[in-house]
Enzyme design. Structure first.
Site, PDB file in Angstrom:
ATOM      1  N   GLY A 146       1.571  -4.293   3.996  1.00 38.64           N
ATOM      2  CA  GLY A 146       1.662  -5.808   3.767  1.00 38.64           C
ATOM      3  C   GLY A 146       2.683  -6.037   2.671  1.00 38.64           C
ATOM      4  CB  ALA A 147       4.758  -4.110   0.187  1.00 37.46           C
ATOM      5  CG  ASP A 174       4.004  -8.065   6.621  1.00 42.38           C
ATOM      6  OD1 ASP A 174       5.132  -7.893   6.937  1.00 42.38           O
ATOM      7  OD2 ASP A 174       2.689  -7.380   6.620  1.00 42.38           O
TER       8      ASP A 174
HETATM    9  N1  LIG Z   1       5.128  -0.052  -5.998  1.00 42.60           N
HETATM   10  C1  LIG Z   1       5.596  -1.092  -6.161  1.00 42.60           C
HETATM   11  N2  LIG Z   1       5.617  -1.690  -7.361  1.00 42.60           N
HETATM   12  C2  LIG Z   1       6.270  -2.897  -7.423  1.00 42.60           C
HETATM   13  N3  LIG Z   1       6.748  -3.586  -6.352  1.00 42.60           N
HETATM   14  C3  LIG Z   1       6.547  -3.108  -5.201  1.00 42.60           C
HETATM   15  C4  LIG Z   1       6.034  -1.883  -4.831  1.00 42.60           C
HETATM   16  N4  LIG Z   1       5.876  -1.596  -3.674  1.00 42.60           N
HETATM   17  C5  LIG Z   1       6.753  -2.685  -3.120  1.00 42.60           C
HETATM   18  N5  LIG Z   1       6.996  -3.770  -3.996  1.00 42.60           N
HETATM   19  C6  LIG Z   1       7.480  -5.059  -3.640  1.00 42.60           C
HETATM   20  O1  LIG Z   1       7.363  -5.402  -2.327  1.00 42.60           O
HETATM   21  C7  LIG Z   1       8.548  -5.450  -1.797  1.00 42.60           C
HETATM   22  C8  LIG Z   1       8.517  -4.750  -0.294  1.00 42.60           C
HETATM   23  O2  LIG Z   1       7.888  -3.582  -0.326  1.00 42.60           O
HETATM   24  P1  LIG Z   1       8.730  -2.546   0.560  1.00 42.60           P
HETATM   25  O3  LIG Z   1      10.050  -2.404   0.559  1.00 42.60           O
HETATM   26  O4  LIG Z   1       7.835  -1.389   0.386  1.00 42.60           O
HETATM   27  O5  LIG Z   1       8.409  -2.965   2.110  1.00 42.60           O
HETATM   28  P2  LIG Z   1       7.969  -2.690   3.477  1.00 42.60           P
HETATM   29  O6  LIG Z   1       8.432  -1.116   3.508  1.00 42.60           O
HETATM   30  O7  LIG Z   1       8.432  -3.657   4.314  1.00 42.60           O
HETATM   31  O8  LIG Z   1       6.395  -2.816   3.064  1.00 42.60           O
HETATM   32  P3  LIG Z   1       5.235  -2.614   4.147  1.00 42.60           P
HETATM   33  O9  LIG Z   1       5.840  -1.934   5.491  1.00 42.60           O
HETATM   34  O10 LIG Z   1       4.353  -1.676   3.700  1.00 42.60           O
HETATM   35  O11 LIG Z   1       4.721  -3.806   4.366  1.00 42.60           O
HETATM   36  C9  LIG Z   1       9.539  -4.815  -2.634  1.00 42.60           C
HETATM   37  O12 LIG Z   1      10.895  -5.364  -2.404  1.00 42.60           O
HETATM   38  C10 LIG Z   1       9.020  -4.960  -3.899  1.00 42.60           C
HETATM   39  O13 LIG Z   1       9.318  -6.155  -4.553  1.00 42.60           O
HETATM   40  O1  LIG Z   2      -0.854  -5.069   8.868  1.00 44.18           O
HETATM   41  C1  LIG Z   2       0.429  -4.223   8.888  1.00 44.18           C
HETATM   42  C2  LIG Z   2       1.487  -5.341   8.292  1.00 44.18           C
HETATM   43  O2  LIG Z   2       1.610  -6.193   8.827  1.00 44.18           O
HETATM   44  C3  LIG Z   2       2.656  -4.247   8.112  1.00 44.18           C
HETATM   45  O3  LIG Z   2       3.700  -5.288   7.907  1.00 44.18           O
HETATM   46  C4  LIG Z   2       3.332  -3.593   9.646  1.00 44.18           C
HETATM   47  O4  LIG Z   2       4.142  -2.857   9.503  1.00 44.18           O
HETATM   48  C5  LIG Z   2       1.921  -2.851  10.147  1.00 44.18           C
HETATM   49  O5  LIG Z   2       2.518  -2.492  11.633  1.00 44.18           O
HETATM   50  C6  LIG Z   2       0.803  -3.657  10.364  1.00 44.18           C
HETATM   51  O6  LIG Z   2      -0.249  -2.806  10.689  1.00 44.18           O
END
Ligand SMILES: Nc1ncnc2c1ncn2[C@@H]1O[C@H](COP(=O)(O)OP(=O)(O)OP(=O)(O)O)[C@@H](O)[C@H]1O
Ligand SMILES: O[C@H]1[C@H](O)[C@@H](O)[C@H](O)[C@@H](O)[C@H]1O
Length: 372
Positions: A265-266, A268
């Site tokens: 959810g990071a 999102d």
């Molecule tokens: N370990 C961390 N520490 C600080 N900020 C983080 C961290 N992980 C993620 N973030 C913040 O969240 C944003 C989105 O994270 P990320 O690039 O991992 O997205 P994602 O891979 O799409 O995540 P997910 O698929 O888990 O939702 C990053 O740009 C950053 O600002």
């Molecule tokens: O709840 C999570 C979340 O919304 C992520 O963004 C997505 O990559 C996953 O598929 C989902 O399970």
């Protein structure tokens, strides 16, 4: 710099919008499209968490918390009768449509190896898929902005096209466009893979999209150099923050410190924080700070995070002070400002304080839990 999308209006849309405004309805209404889901988190073959998921859940959580008071939004999401989180805050406030198909569900297998910002930290399998969201499922009115945040291919190309017609500016998560699911036997669901955006029916819609967000893992599939000529591209880089690319410029935006317990959810939460920043009147590069802040908040908790009221109060106060010309919010206009403002570093420093507050509260909560 590309102008923001100026979508072709649906017939009578402008009149309808005017009518809504004269009726006193909110001028800054958003449309969030994507389904809630069930997430099962596994480590070393063991289930370590079962939570509400789906980008729409994380996005609603942040928009509810961080949007300016005059903004509101509607969610179009689908679940089955097995949906386990109807009374969780986000689905309770923004109820999903009920379908005969089961709720979309994912199994996320985390590895114990330390993940880099550019390598997958989990293997994702889609175990169930709910129905797609069709154009006719969208409300028949105009919105200031739209967020296309599918997780399992549920935002069809024709649905995205209708969003573009209904919303003045559309922000898209690349995961809604480039995920494919390789069915395999054995009842363990379908492996999630990515395909090149250029070969999909979504590609032709890019130039009518305002912002496309991708994680660094997804970025090679969208082709940043091609995409930035059509819309502003944001690449999130986990704990390293994010980068923005528009046709004649780019910017790196610094992260906030977080103690990561669950990365789900990071991305999102980032996108919703970014949208909230635009709603407060920030430039795209400044709004990315709000994205980074809520991305960091998301990884600090398992599942959809709960924000401490004091932390939220601090963030809103910062936004009230630093953000800007609310009388003409960027997201409601026809062009965006991309460059960082001269308040960027000040904004980062002030939010860093709020992030520290969040870390302290998290540590206190953990200590209290351990004493129980
Ligand atoms: N370990 C961390 N520490 C600080 N900020 C983080 C961290 N992980 C993620 N973030 C913040 O969240 C944003 C989105 O994270 P990320 O690039 O991992 O997205 P994602 O891979 O799409 O995540 P997910 O698929 O888990 O939702 C990053 O740009 C950053 O600002
Ligand atoms: O709840 C999570 C979340 O919304 C992520 O963004 C997505 O990559 C996953 O598929 C989902 O399970």
């Amino acid at each position: 710099m590309p102008p923001a999308a100026v979508p072709a209006e649906e017939p009578a849309a402008a009149e309808e919008e005017e009518e809504q405004q004269t009726k006193g309805l909110p001028a800054l209404e958003g449309l969030v499209v994507g389904s809630y889901c069930h997430d099962v988190l596994l480590r070393g073959g063991r289930v370590v968490g079962e939570t509400l998921g789906g980008a729409a859940a994380f996005v609603s959580n942040v928009l509810d918390a961080a949007s300016p008071p005059e903004a509101s939004f509607s969610v179009v999401s689908k679940v089955g009768s097995d949906f386990a989180y109807a009374s969780a805050p986000a689905p309770e406030r923004h109820p999903p449509l009920l379908c005969p198909a089961p709720t979309t569900s994912f199994h996320a297998r985390f590895s114990d190896a330390v993940a880099s910002a550019h390598a997958p930290d989990r293997q994702l399998r889609r175990v169930n898929a709910c129905d797609p969201i069709y154009p006719d499922d969208l409300p028949d009115r105009r919105f200031a902005y739209g967020l296309a945040v599918g997780v399992a291919g549920e935002v069809l190309p024709e649905t995205l096209e209708r969003m573009i017609r209904l919303c003045r500016a559309v922000l898209v998560d690349a995961q809604a466009l480039i995920r494919v699911f390789d069915a395999e036997g054995g009842g363990s669901g379908a492996a999630v893979r990515h395909i090149a955006l250029e070969g999909t029916p979504y590609a032709r819609l890019l130039e009518r999209v305002a912002f496309l967000k991708a994680s660094s893992e997804e970025a090679p599939y969208i082709g940043v150099e091609m995409a930035r000529r059509r819309c502003c591209v944001i690449v999130t880089e986990g704990r390293d923050g994010c980068r923005l690319y528009w046709d004649d410029g780019e910017a790196r935006v610094a992260p906030f410190t977080a103690v990561q317990v669950d990365p789900t959810g990071a991305g999102d939460s980032y996108l919703a924080g970014f949208a909230a920043g635009l709603l407060w009147g920030l430039s795209a590069t400044d709004a990315a700070l709000i994205g980074n802040f809520f991305g960091a908040a998301a990884v600090s908790q398992i599942g959809v995070p709960t924000f401490h009221p004091k932390m939220l109060q601090a963030v809103k106060q910062i936004l009230e002070e630093k953000a800007i010309q609310r009388s003409s919010p960027c997201i409601n206009g026809t062009t965006f400002t991309f460059q960082r403002s001269d308040k960027h570093d000040e904004l980062h420093a002030a939010l860093q304080e709020a992030a520290r507050l969040m870390c302290e509260q998290q540590q206190n909560d953990t200590a209290t839990d351990n004493c129980d």
